[in-house]
Design a protein around this motif. Structure first.
Motif, short mmCIF file in Angstrom:
data_model
loop_
_atom_site.label_atom_id
_atom_site.label_comp_id
_atom_site.label_asym_id
_atom_site.label_seq_id
_atom_site.Cartn_x
_atom_site.Cartn_y
_atom_site.Cartn_z
N SER A 1 4.71 -2.78 -12.89
CA SER A 1 4.65 -3.99 -13.71
C SER A 1 4.66 -5.22 -12.80
O SER A 1 5.68 -5.91 -12.67
CB SER A 1 5.85 -4.04 -14.68
N PRO A 2 3.55 -5.51 -12.14
CA PRO A 2 3.54 -6.61 -11.15
C PRO A 2 3.83 -7.97 -11.75
O PRO A 2 4.20 -8.89 -11.04
CB PRO A 2 2.12 -6.55 -10.58
N GLU B 1 7.56 -13.59 -2.88
CA GLU B 1 7.98 -13.27 -4.25
C GLU B 1 8.30 -14.55 -5.02
O GLU B 1 7.93 -14.70 -6.19
CB GLU B 1 9.20 -12.35 -4.23
N ASN C 1 6.26 -8.64 -13.79
CA ASN C 1 7.68 -8.74 -14.14
C ASN C 1 8.37 -9.69 -13.16
O ASN C 1 8.67 -9.34 -12.03
CB ASN C 1 8.33 -7.36 -14.10
N SER D 1 9.14 -0.46 -9.69
CA SER D 1 8.99 -1.22 -10.93
C SER D 1 7.95 -2.33 -10.76
O SER D 1 7.13 -2.57 -11.64
CB SER D 1 10.35 -1.82 -11.33
N LYS D 2 7.98 -2.99 -9.61
CA LYS D 2 6.98 -4.04 -9.33
C LYS D 2 5.57 -3.44 -9.28
O LYS D 2 4.61 -4.03 -9.77
CB LYS D 2 7.32 -4.73 -8.01
N GLU D 3 5.46 -2.25 -8.70
CA GLU D 3 4.17 -1.58 -8.60
C GLU D 3 3.61 -1.28 -9.99
O GLU D 3 2.41 -1.45 -10.25
CB GLU D 3 4.34 -0.28 -7.81
N GLN E 1 13.26 -0.08 -13.91
CA GLN E 1 13.72 -1.46 -13.76
C GLN E 1 15.24 -1.54 -13.91
O GLN E 1 15.93 -2.16 -13.10
CB GLN E 1 13.05 -2.34 -14.81
N LEU F 1 13.85 -8.52 -5.98
CA LEU F 1 13.27 -8.02 -4.74
C LEU F 1 13.32 -9.10 -3.65
O LEU F 1 13.63 -8.82 -2.49
CB LEU F 1 11.82 -7.60 -4.96
N VAL G 1 12.03 -8.75 -11.82
CA VAL G 1 12.00 -7.75 -10.76
C VAL G 1 11.64 -8.41 -9.43
O VAL G 1 12.26 -8.16 -8.39
CB VAL G 1 10.98 -6.63 -11.10
N ARG G 2 10.65 -9.28 -9.45
CA ARG G 2 10.22 -9.94 -8.21
C ARG G 2 11.33 -10.80 -7.62
O ARG G 2 11.51 -10.86 -6.40
CB ARG G 2 8.98 -10.78 -8.48
#
Length: 680
Positions: free
Chosen positions: A91-92, A117, A94, A87-89, A65, A101, A97-98
Motif C-alpha cells: 500500500s504505497p 518518506e 499509506n 506494508s508500504k510495498e 500494518q 518508516l 506507514v511511510r
C-alpha cells in the motif's frame, strides 16, 4: 423426534460450527480482538492477534500494518521495520506507514531515506505535522536546517500550540547552535502540553547537555510518571542514570518495569546492555538468552549478543549473529559496522573493508564507520582513500576531533608531513586545552626533521598536562638520538619531580637506564612503577624483558604472567611467555602461548612464524606448520627470519628448489646469523 431429524439437526449444527471456524470468520475474530487490544494500548497482545491473521493470510495488508504499528509503539523498531516495509510495498499510498518508516530510518542513521518518506507525505498533505517534524529531525547540513526552519515557520500559525511543533523548532535551533532559542522552544512545549511525554524527555535531554543533572532528572521522572510502566520513558530514565554514573538506580528502574511487565523487551535489553558495558558478559548473555528465547529474531538482541561475543573475542560466533541481523534488514548500517569489526578480529581485512564501505553507503554520516575504514586504510598502506574520506568527514563535521587526528596520521603515512602539521594545528586550535594538539604537531614537525620546533611542541604539551607520558617519551628519544643519554635521564627525572605518582614516568626512566645498560637502576625504576600503579602492564613487560635478557627465565615468566592477569589478551606478554618458555625448553608452554596469540590475532606474523617453527621442529602438525609459514611470508614478504622458516620447512618436505631460493635470500640478508647460515 425421528432419527432422521436428529441426524439433520446434528449435520446443521456441524455446518454452523464449521462456518464459525472458516478462515474468514477466524480472520475477523482475530482482527476484532487485535483492534480491541491495540485501542487499549495492549500492544503485545495485539501483536499476537494480528500475527494469527497472518498465519491464515500471509499478505493481509491491514494485519501487516498493525503488527508493524504495534511493534513501533512498543519501541521494537527492528521488529516493526520488515512489517512496515512490506506494508508500504502493498500500500504505497499509506502515509501513516511511510511516516513510521521514516522515523525508523532516522533512528537507523539513514536521514536521506527519512527525508524521502517525509517528502512523499508532504507532496500529498502539505500540512501533515508528523511529516514536517520528520523533515526537521532529518535535517543535517546547514542548508537542510535552514530550509526546515523556514518550512516550520510558515506553518507556525497552524501548529504553535502543539508540543511536537515546538520540539521540532528546538531541534533545529540546537543544530544552529542557538541554546537560548532551543531552551525557549522546549520550555514552550512543556507549557503548551504539560502532559507531553516527548516534551519532558526533550527538555531533560537539553538539561543533560547543560550538565544540569537535577533538572534533567526532574524532567525524565516527569515523563516516566505520565505513561504506563512498559514505555520507553522509563527506559530513558534508566539511561539517564547510567550516564549520570548511577547504574544501581538504572537497574532499579528497569527491575521495577520487568516486575510489572516481565515480557517488556526494551527494559530487558537495556539490562543486558548495562551488564555489557560493565564487562559482565555472563550476566549480559543470560539476559539476552531470555530475550532471544522469547523472540529468536529480535534484531537488537542479536546485535547485542554479537557485540558481547566480539568482546569475548569469539569472532566466528559474532559474525553469525551480525549476519542474522542483516538477513532481517540488509540495510542495517550498525550491523554492517559490527560485522566489519568481527571480520577484522578474525583477520579478514578485505571483508572488514567491504562491510565498512557498505555501512557508509547506507549511512553516509556514520562517523564510527568512516573513522574505522580510514584507520584500516592507513594501516594497510592505503592512505590516499583515507585522506579523501576524512577530508569529506571534516567538511561535514568540523568539530569531530578524531577525524583530524586520523587525517594527520594518514598524511604522515602518505609522506606529507607538512600537510599533517597543518591538520594537527587546526586540531590544536579547536581544542587549545587538549595536550594532544601540540603533541601531534610535534610528531609532524619531527617527521619534517624540525627537531627544535618539535621539542617546543612536546614541552607545550607537557605544560598543559604534566602527567602526559607520550610527549615526555618523545623528548627523551630526541635527546637519546643526539647521543646524550644522561640528559635524557635528567629530563625524565625533572618530570617525575612534578608528577611523582606517575608509574608511566618511572617506566620511561627504567628504559632510559636499560638503554645505558644500568640494569639495577632500570629494575628499581620498573619496580617503583609497579608500586605506584600495580596494574601497569608496561612495567611488568619491561621487567620481564629485562629478566629474560639476563637469563632469569623464571622471573621473566612471573612478570609476563602477572601482565596477563591484568590484561589476558596482551600479545606482547603472550609472546614473552612463548619466547622465554622455548628458551627454557618448555615447548608445550611456548606452543600454547603462540596459539593463544594467534587466536587473538589470526594474522600475527611473529606468532605464526614461531609456531610454524615449533610444529616443524618439535613434532607438531606439519601441514599446519606449512600453512602458518606461508601466511607469515604473505604478510611480511621481506622479513628474512620468516623467509628462513618457510624455506627450512619446504626443505624438510623435499621441495628443494623453492627452499634453496628462500634460504639463499634469508642468508644474504642475515649473513651473521649462524642458524640461518646452517640452514643454507
Amino acid at each position: 423426534m425421528s432419527v432422521k431429524w436428529v441426524l439433520l439437526l446434528v449435520i446443521g449444527l456441524t455446518v454452523i460450527a464449521g462456518c464459525g471456524r472458516s478462515p474468514e470468520a477466524q480472520t475477523a475474530r482475530h482482527l476484532q480482538r487485535g483492534d480491541r487490544y491495540f485501542g487499549r494500548k495492549q500492544y503485545r497482545e495485539a501483536v499476537i492477534e494480528y500475527r494469527n491473521v497472518l498465519e491464515i493470510e500471509a499478505g493481509h495488508r491491514y494485519a501487516l500494518q498493525q503488527v508493524g504499528f504495534a511493534h513501533y509503539e512498543l519501541g521494537e523498531m527492528g521488529l516493526a521495520f520488515p512489517y512496515l516495509l512490506k506494508s508500504k510495498e502493498l500500500s504505497p499510498e499509506n502515509l501513516d506507514v511511510r511516516l513510521k518508516l521514516g522515523a525508523i530510518y532516522l533512528l537507523g542513521v539513514r536521514p536521506k531515506e527519512a527525508q524521502e518518506e517525509a517528502a512523499y507525505v508532504l507532496d500529498r498533505d502539505p500540512k501533515r505535522l508528523d511529516a514536517l517534524l520528520l523533515v526537521a529531525w532529518a535535517a543535517r547540513t546547514p542548508e537542510e536546517v535552514g530550509a526546515a526552519l523556514r518550512r516550520l515557520e510558515a506553518a507556525r500559525a497552524d501548529f504553535e500550540d502543539r508540543a511536537k511543533f515546538q520540539l521540532a523548532l528546538a531541534s533545529l535551533y540546537l543544530r544552529k547552535q542557538d541554546p537560548a532559542a532551543t531552551e525557549a522552544a522546549l520550555t514552550e512545549a512543556v507549557t503548551r502540553e504539560p502532559k507531553s511525554v516527548d516534551a519532558h524527555l526533550a527538555l531533560g535531554e537539553f538539561y543533560v547537555g547543560k550538565r544540569d543533572v537535577a533538572q534533567a532528572e526532574r524532567e525524565f521522572k516527569a515523563a516516566a510518571d505520565l505513561v504506563p510502566v512498559s514505555s520507553l520513558a522509563g527506559v530513558r530514565l534508566a539511561d539517564f542514570y547510567v550516564a549520570a554514573r548511577k547504574p544501581d538506580e538504572a537497574k532499579r528502574v528497569l527491575a521495577e518495569i520487568l516486575e510489572k511487565v516481565p515480557a517488556y523487551l526494551p527494559a530487558r535489553r537495556r539490562l543486558a546492555e548495562i551488564a555489557f558495558t560493565e564487562g559482565k558478559y555472563d550476566e549480559s548473555e543470560t539476559a539476552l538468552e531470555a530475550i532471544l528465547t522469547q523472540n529468536p529474531s529480535d534484531p537488537d538482541g542479536l546485535l547485542l549478543r554479537g557485540r558481547v561475543r566480539l568482546a569475548r573475542r569469539q569472532p566466528s560466533e559474532a559474525i553469525e549473529d551480525f549476519q542474522k541481523v542483516l538477513k532481517l534488514d540488509s540495510r542495517a548500517a550498525p550491523a554492517h559496522y559490527q560485522l566489519a569489526l568481527a571480520q577484522l578480529q578474525a583477520g579478514n581485512l578485505q571483508q572488514a573493508k567491504s562491510e565498512l564501505r557498505e555501512a557508509i553507503a547506507i549511512a553516509p554520516d556514520f562517523v564510527e564507520a568512516t573513522l574505522a575504514l580510514g584507520e584500516l586504510n592507513v594501516k594497510t598502506g592505503a592512505p590516499a582513500p583515507a585522506i579523501e574520506m576524512l577530508e569529506t568527514l571534516i567538511a561535514k563535521q568540523p568539530n569531530e576531533g578524531r577525524a583530524y587526528v586520523l587525517l594527520g596520521s594518514a598524511y604522515l603515512a602518505n609522506r606529507e608531513p607538512g600537510k599533517a602539521t597543518e591538520v594537527y594545528r587546526k586540531f590544536a586550535a579547536r581544542a587549545p586545552r587538549d595536550p594532544r594538539g601540540p603533541y601531534f604537531v610535534g610528531l609532524a614537525l619531527r617527521a619534517q626533521g624540525k627537531r627544535a620546533a618539535a621539542t617546543r611542541e612536546f614541552e607545550s604539551s607537557l605544560a598543559l598536562a604534566p602527567g602526559f607520558a607520550e610527549p615526555l617519551a618523545q623528548l627523551a628519544a630526541s635527546v637519546f638520538a643526539e647521543k646524550q643519554p644522561k640528559a635524557a635521564t635528567e629530563r625524565i627525572k625533572r618530570q617525575i619531580a612534578l608528577v611523582p605518582t606517575s608509574g608511566a614516568f618511572h617506566v620511561l626512566l627504567g628504559r632510559a637506564y636499560a638503554a645505558q645498560e644500568q640494569v639495577e637502576l632500570a629494575e628499581a625504576a620498573y619496580l617503583k612503577a609497579l608500586e605506584l600503579e600495580p596494574s601497569l602492564v608496561g612495567a611488568y613487560l619491561a621487567l620481564g624483558q629485562l629478566y629474560a635478557a639476563a637469563g632469569k627465565y623464571e622471573q621473566a615468566l612471573e612478570k609476563a604472567n602477572a601482565a596477563l592477569k591484568v590484561r589476558p589478551e596482551n600479545l606482547v606478554a603472550l609472546m614473552l611467555v612463548g619466547v622465554v618458555s622455548l628458551q627454557k625448553g618448555d615447548v608445550p608452554r611456548a606452543r600454547e602461548a603462540y596459539e593463544k596469540a594467534l587466536a587473538l590475532k589470526p594474522r600475527f606474523v611473529v606468532a605464526a612464524n614461531n609456531l610454524a617453527y615449533i610444529y616443524s621442529e618439535y613434532g607438531g602438525d606439519q601441514e599446519k606448520a606449512l600453512q602458518l609459514a606461508q601466511m607469515a611470508k604473505e604478510v611480511a614478504p621481506e622479513e628474512p627470519t620468516i623467509t628462513d622458516t618457510l624455506g627450512w620447512i619446504l626443505y624438510k618436505r623435499g621441495i628443494y628448489q623453492r627452499a634453496l631460493s628462500l634460504l639463499q635470500d634469508s642468508a644474504a640478508k642475515l649473513p651473521d646469523n649462524p642458524e640461518i647460515q646452517y640452514h643454507l
